[in-house]
Design a protein around this motif. Structure first.
Motif, PDB file in Angstrom:
ATOM      1  N   ARG A  14       0.911  -1.151   0.215  1.00  0.00           N
ATOM      2  CA  ARG A  14      -0.118   0.120  -0.015  1.00  0.00           C
ATOM      3  C   ARG A  14       0.881   1.074   0.070  1.00  0.00           C
ATOM      4  N   ALA A  15       1.968   1.130   0.762  1.00  0.00           N
ATOM      5  CA  ALA A  15       2.854   2.194   0.984  1.00  0.00           C
ATOM      6  C   ALA A  15       3.424   2.839  -0.463  1.00  0.00           C
ATOM      7  N   THR A  16       3.553   1.605  -1.545  1.00  0.00           N
ATOM      8  CA  THR A  16       4.147   2.085  -2.933  1.00  0.00           C
ATOM      9  C   THR A  16       3.152   2.912  -3.468  1.00  0.00           C
ATOM     10  N   ILE A  17       1.880   2.445  -3.366  1.00  0.00           N
ATOM     11  CA  ILE A  17       0.641   3.240  -3.998  1.00  0.00           C
ATOM     12  C   ILE A  17       0.697   4.510  -3.480  1.00  0.00           C
ATOM     13  N   TYR A  18       0.750   4.746  -2.147  1.00  0.00           N
ATOM     14  CA  TYR A  18       0.511   5.940  -1.517  1.00  0.00           C
ATOM     15  C   TYR A  18       1.759   7.059  -2.004  1.00  0.00           C
ATOM     16  N   ARG A  19       2.906   6.267  -2.181  1.00  0.00           N
ATOM     17  CA  ARG A  19       4.072   7.224  -2.783  1.00  0.00           C
ATOM     18  C   ARG A  19       3.681   7.574  -4.227  1.00  0.00           C
ATOM     19  N   THR A  20       3.295   6.678  -4.945  1.00  0.00           N
ATOM     20  CA  THR A  20       3.092   6.878  -6.586  1.00  0.00           C
ATOM     21  C   THR A  20       2.177   7.685  -6.991  1.00  0.00           C
ATOM     22  N   LEU A  21       0.968   7.618  -6.151  1.00  0.00           N
ATOM     23  CA  LEU A  21      -0.039   8.522  -6.720  1.00  0.00           C
ATOM     24  C   LEU A  21       0.157  10.043  -6.580  1.00  0.00           C
ATOM     25  N   PRO A  22       0.790  10.498  -5.792  1.00  0.00           N
ATOM     26  CA  PRO A  22       1.234  11.853  -5.649  1.00  0.00           C
ATOM     27  C   PRO A  22       2.100  12.373  -6.871  1.00  0.00           C
ATOM     28  N   LEU A  23       2.855  11.340  -7.494  1.00  0.00           N
ATOM     29  CA  LEU A  23       3.592  11.673  -8.698  1.00  0.00           C
ATOM     30  C   LEU A  23       2.674  11.611  -9.880  1.00  0.00           C
ATOM     31  N   LEU A  24       1.899  10.720  -9.876  1.00  0.00           N
ATOM     32  CA  LEU A  24       1.147  10.780 -11.049  1.00  0.00           C
ATOM     33  C   LEU A  24       0.001  12.000 -11.219  1.00  0.00           C
ATOM     34  N   VAL A  25      -0.166  12.676  -9.826  1.00  0.00           N
ATOM     35  CA  VAL A  25      -1.128  13.728 -10.054  1.00  0.00           C
ATOM     36  C   VAL A  25      -0.070  14.817 -10.231  1.00  0.00           C
ATOM     37  N   ASP A  26       1.202  14.896  -9.734  1.00  0.00           N
ATOM     38  CA  ASP A  26       2.180  16.064 -10.151  1.00  0.00           C
ATOM     39  C   ASP A  26       2.434  16.025 -11.668  1.00  0.00           C
ATOM     40  N   CYS A  27       2.251  14.726 -12.104  1.00  0.00           N
ATOM     41  CA  CYS A  27       2.426  14.791 -13.575  1.00  0.00           C
ATOM     42  C   CYS A  27       1.577  15.006 -14.369  1.00  0.00           C
ATOM     43  N   ASN A  28       0.460  15.399 -13.834  1.00  0.00           N
ATOM     44  CA  ASN A  28      -0.958  15.713 -14.693  1.00  0.00           C
ATOM     45  C   ASN A  28      -1.533  14.361 -15.345  1.00  0.00           C
ATOM     46  N   LEU A  29      -1.247  13.272 -14.970  1.00  0.00           N
ATOM     47  CA  LEU A  29      -1.798  11.977 -15.540  1.00  0.00           C
ATOM     48  C   LEU A  29      -3.337  11.877 -14.645  1.00  0.00           C
ATOM     49  N   ILE A  30      -3.136  12.078 -13.527  1.00  0.00           N
ATOM     50  CA  ILE A  30      -4.296  11.888 -12.878  1.00  0.00           C
ATOM     51  C   ILE A  30      -4.736  13.025 -12.045  1.00  0.00           C
ATOM     52  N   GLN A  31      -6.010  13.072 -11.504  1.00  0.00           N
ATOM     53  CA  GLN A  31      -6.219  14.106 -10.489  1.00  0.00           C
ATOM     54  C   GLN A  31      -7.159  13.613  -9.371  1.00  0.00           C
ATOM     55  N   GLU A  32      -7.239  14.374  -8.420  1.00  0.00           N
ATOM     56  CA  GLU A  32      -8.264  14.173  -7.300  1.00  0.00           C
ATOM     57  C   GLU A  32      -9.268  14.779  -7.579  1.00  0.00           C
ATOM     58  N   THR A  33     -10.519  14.189  -7.634  1.00  0.00           N
ATOM     59  CA  THR A  33     -11.665  14.893  -8.396  1.00  0.00           C
ATOM     60  C   THR A  33     -12.499  15.223  -7.215  1.00  0.00           C
ATOM     61  N   PHE A  34     -13.124  14.442  -6.483  1.00  0.00           N
ATOM     62  CA  PHE A  34     -14.166  14.838  -5.145  1.00  0.00           C
ATOM     63  C   PHE A  34     -14.010  13.813  -4.142  1.00  0.00           C
ATOM     64  N   ARG A  35     -14.711  13.968  -3.130  1.00  0.00           N
ATOM     65  CA  ARG A  35     -14.803  13.410  -1.888  1.00  0.00           C
ATOM     66  C   ARG A  35     -16.119  12.378  -2.169  1.00  0.00           C
ATOM     67  N   CYS A  36     -16.239  11.126  -1.946  1.00  0.00           N
ATOM     68  CA  CYS A  36     -17.425  10.336  -1.999  1.00  0.00           C
ATOM     69  C   CYS A  36     -17.372   9.607  -0.598  1.00  0.00           C
ATOM     70  N   GLN A  37     -18.359   9.433   0.113  1.00  0.00           N
ATOM     71  CA  GLN A  37     -18.426   8.855   1.405  1.00  0.00           C
ATOM     72  C   GLN A  37     -17.274   8.987   2.015  1.00  0.00           C
ATOM     73  N   GLY A  38     -16.452  10.055   1.995  1.00  0.00           N
ATOM     74  CA  GLY A  38     -15.285  10.342   2.919  1.00  0.00           C
ATOM     75  C   GLY A  38     -13.984   9.919   2.169  1.00  0.00           C
ATOM     76  N   ARG A  39     -14.045   9.488   1.003  1.00  0.00           N
ATOM     77  CA  ARG A  39     -12.930   9.034   0.387  1.00  0.00           C
ATOM     78  C   ARG A  39     -12.395   9.895  -0.805  1.00  0.00           C
ATOM     79  N   VAL A  40     -11.353  10.226  -0.973  1.00  0.00           N
ATOM     80  CA  VAL A  40     -10.871  10.947  -2.280  1.00  0.00           C
ATOM     81  C   VAL A  40     -10.948  10.173  -3.414  1.00  0.00           C
TER      82      VAL A  40
END
Ligand SMILES: [Zn+2]
Ligand SMILES: [Zn+2]
Ligand SMILES: [Zn+2]
Length: 144
Positions: A56-82
């Protein structure tokens, strides 16, 4: 064949002297195989089936890189989850989210987009991105 998003990510990592590891490659591929919004748990479940050594830690470390690279984005919260979605190669859109059942409606309205540009201009503000999320009840949930 190498996908555009992979080229993008490879370059991004290279510029930062980071490695394109098999784990990062798998996460990237999986994110782009999902054609719906997803949260970290859903992504982890899917990845875990493909490679049960992936932490899980690898995923947590990788997602911000994908966001920063403009490949993915945080959209909205649903049932408390991003919720995330991949955006690379996709047209910008906004969201309506049902707080009861979690249904997501994607929409794009040129008038709203144009108005936002106008407002930014008025305040001498240079917009880079925006996220419009409307929370409420979908048609089904209203009639319950
Ligand atoms: Zn918009
Ligand atoms: Zn609903
Ligand atoms: Zn969306």
């Amino acid at each position: 064949m190498v996908n555009d998003y992979e080229v993008e990510f490879r370059n991004y990592l290279k510029e930062r002297a980071l490695k394109f590891t098999p784990e990062r490659q798998l996460i990237l591929k999986t994110v782009f195989s999902l054609h719906k919004h997803f949260d970290i748990d859903q992504l982890w479940e899917r990845l875990h089936k493909k490679d049960n050594r992936l932490s899980r830690a690898t995923i947590y470390r990788t997602l911000p890189l994908l966001v920063d690279c403009n490949l993915i984005q945080e959209t909205f919260r649903c049932q408390g989850r991003v919720q995330y979605e991949h955006i690379f190669g996709h047209q910008h859109h906004d969201h309506m989210v049902c707080i009861k059942c979690g249904k997501v409606i994607e929409f794009r309205n040129e008038e709203i987009e144009r108005l936002q540009e106008e407002i930014c201009k008025k305040y001498h503000f240079k917009p880079v991105e925006h996220r419009l999320g409307i929370r409420g009840y979908c048609q089904k949930c209203q009639s319950k």
